[in-house]
Design a protein around this motif. Structure first.
Motif, mmCIF file in Angstrom:
data_model
loop_
_atom_site.group_PDB
_atom_site.id
_atom_site.type_symbol
_atom_site.label_atom_id
_atom_site.label_comp_id
_atom_site.label_asym_id
_atom_site.label_seq_id
_atom_site.Cartn_x
_atom_site.Cartn_y
_atom_site.Cartn_z
ATOM 1 N N HIS A 1 0.825 -1.206 0.000
ATOM 2 C CA HIS A 1 0.000 0.000 0.000
ATOM 3 C C HIS A 1 0.861 1.258 0.000
ATOM 4 O O HIS A 1 0.533 2.249 -0.655
ATOM 5 N N ALA B 1 0.942 4.147 -3.011
ATOM 6 C CA ALA B 1 0.676 5.565 -2.773
ATOM 7 C C ALA B 1 1.875 6.435 -3.140
ATOM 8 O O ALA B 1 1.732 7.467 -3.806
ATOM 9 N N GLU B 2 3.066 6.019 -2.709
ATOM 10 C CA GLU B 2 4.261 6.841 -2.930
ATOM 11 C C GLU B 2 4.650 6.913 -4.409
ATOM 12 O O GLU B 2 5.126 7.946 -4.884
ATOM 13 N N TYR C 1 -0.749 6.641 -7.485
ATOM 14 C CA TYR C 1 -1.768 5.667 -7.861
ATOM 15 C C TYR C 1 -1.870 5.556 -9.380
ATOM 16 O O TYR C 1 -1.957 6.558 -10.081
ATOM 17 N N ARG D 1 4.307 5.918 5.852
ATOM 18 C CA ARG D 1 3.018 5.392 5.389
ATOM 19 C C ARG D 1 2.712 4.046 6.031
ATOM 20 O O ARG D 1 1.557 3.748 6.357
#
Length: 359
Positions: free
Chosen positions: A247, A251-252, A255, A312
């Motif tokens: 995940h 995100a990093e 997307y 994150r």
């Protein structure tokens, strides 16, 4: 065709997996419905909506709601828009919602069904490999500006009808995305299934018998876990193998750079490496990497910050007080949730990123 029964606290339901079963939908419904509301999107509806609608009883009133595809559909605005359409269709508490599509449609339509008149029946009609995971277990939700799936509930469907014919129109990256979740389920609960997947030369979305078998085996692993932990208090966390780093990478990197399953596959590679170091088990890491390479999973990462990834990971739902808790494997079929201290995690992530940049 395969049928699997999922025992939920509110009720039990059957997951039916087969080829061409969209033409027999009425036979898989638990009762007769006179008012039916179908939610689908513009990428799926032109291919399959008419088939499903035609398979319902002719006396049923059918209303169709077609929306744009994508994660953005799981919004508060779309939620209320669908509710408005349901009131316009004069659905009563004995009506049925059909969720025809991938995970986004299943989450959205399921959440709408769970709240319309305090809850009406809904059926999952998944059309992607990835949706085998989201369509079973009763988790439905929409997104909030703060994050994904933060507005939701546990609301099981009354049936899941999974026609593997719908998978033939999937792009290859979506096939990879779905199989990442299948091999995850094999790792946490079915060693024989894992051996079968790792020994296979390539993924084949055209082999319907193989798809039925693979999807059914993956669903059986998930069913066993969600029956033991329906509300995600303990064991259900094991289904997040590979997701903590996955995940964060998703995100990093931005997307859309990686599909959800591709990011999870990379996250699994990291989790398996960490597991072997911590527990000394042979987790067939080399075979898993070869399987990823054979099936063209993206294994080269962009220039990502280890510190930002860890930040994150600290926001992951399993983590507590900014301490990262990860799903690891003591052995194949023996998952555990382990706290990983910051220094160990930083060293492992830095090393992993260096190696993944040079793949």
């Amino acid at each position: 065709m395969e049928q699997i029964t999922v025992k939920a606290s509110q009720s039990s339901y059957k997951v039916s997996v087969g080829a061409g079963i969209r033409h027999k939908l009425a036979a898989f419904l638990p009762k007769v419905y006179s008012n039916i509301f179908i939610v689908s999107d513009t990428s799926i509806a032109p291919h399959y909506l008419d088939d499903y609608a035609a398979s319902l009883l002719p006396e049923a009133k059918v209303t169709k709601k077609i929306i744009e595809p994508g994660e953005a559909a799981k919004s508060k605005d779309m939620y209320f828009d669908i509710l408005d359409s349901m009131f316009e269709a004069q659905l009563d508490r004995k009506a049925l919602v059909l969720a025809l599509g991938g995970g986004v449609i299943g989450d959205l339509a399921g959440f709408v069904a769970s709240t319309y008149m305090r809850g009406i029946d809904f059926v999952q009609l998944p059309t992607t490999i990835l949706a085998h995971d989201s369509s079973v277990g009763g988790k439905v939700a929409i997104n909030h500006e703060t994050g994904k799936n933060l507005i939701g509930s546990f609301y099981p469907p009354v049936a899941v009808v999974y026609d593997v014919d719908t998978i033939t129109t999937l792009p290859e990256k979506e096939v990879r995305s779905g199989y990442a979740e299948l091999i995850k389920e094999a790792y946490i609960g079915d060693a024989a299934f894992l051996d079968a997947l790792l020994s296979r030369k390539q993924l084949d979305k055209e082999n319907q018998n193989q798809l039925i078998q693979d999807l059914s085996l993956g669903i059986k692993v998930k069913t066993k876990i969600v029956e033991a932990d329906e509300k995600e208090n303990d064991l259900r966390k094991f289904l997040n193998l590979g997701h903590t780093l996955g995940h964060a990478i998703e995100a990093e990197a931005g997307y859309g750079t990686f599909t959800h399953g591709e990011a999870v596959a990379i996250g699994m590679l990291f989790a398996l490496e960490l597991s072997e170091k911590r527990f000394g088990a042979d987790l067939q890491l080399g075979e898993f990497r070869s399987w990823l390479e054979r099936n063209q999973y993206p294994l080269q990462l962009p220039d990502l910050s280890a510190e930002r990834l860890i930040a994150r990971m600290q926001m992951d739902k399993k983590s507590e007080n900014k301490e990262v808790h990860m799903v690891l494997l003591q052995d194949i079929g023996s998952p555990v949730t382990e706290k990983v201290d910051h220094d160990t995690l930083l060293q492992a992530v830095v090393s992993f990123l260096e190696r993944m940049r040079s793949v």
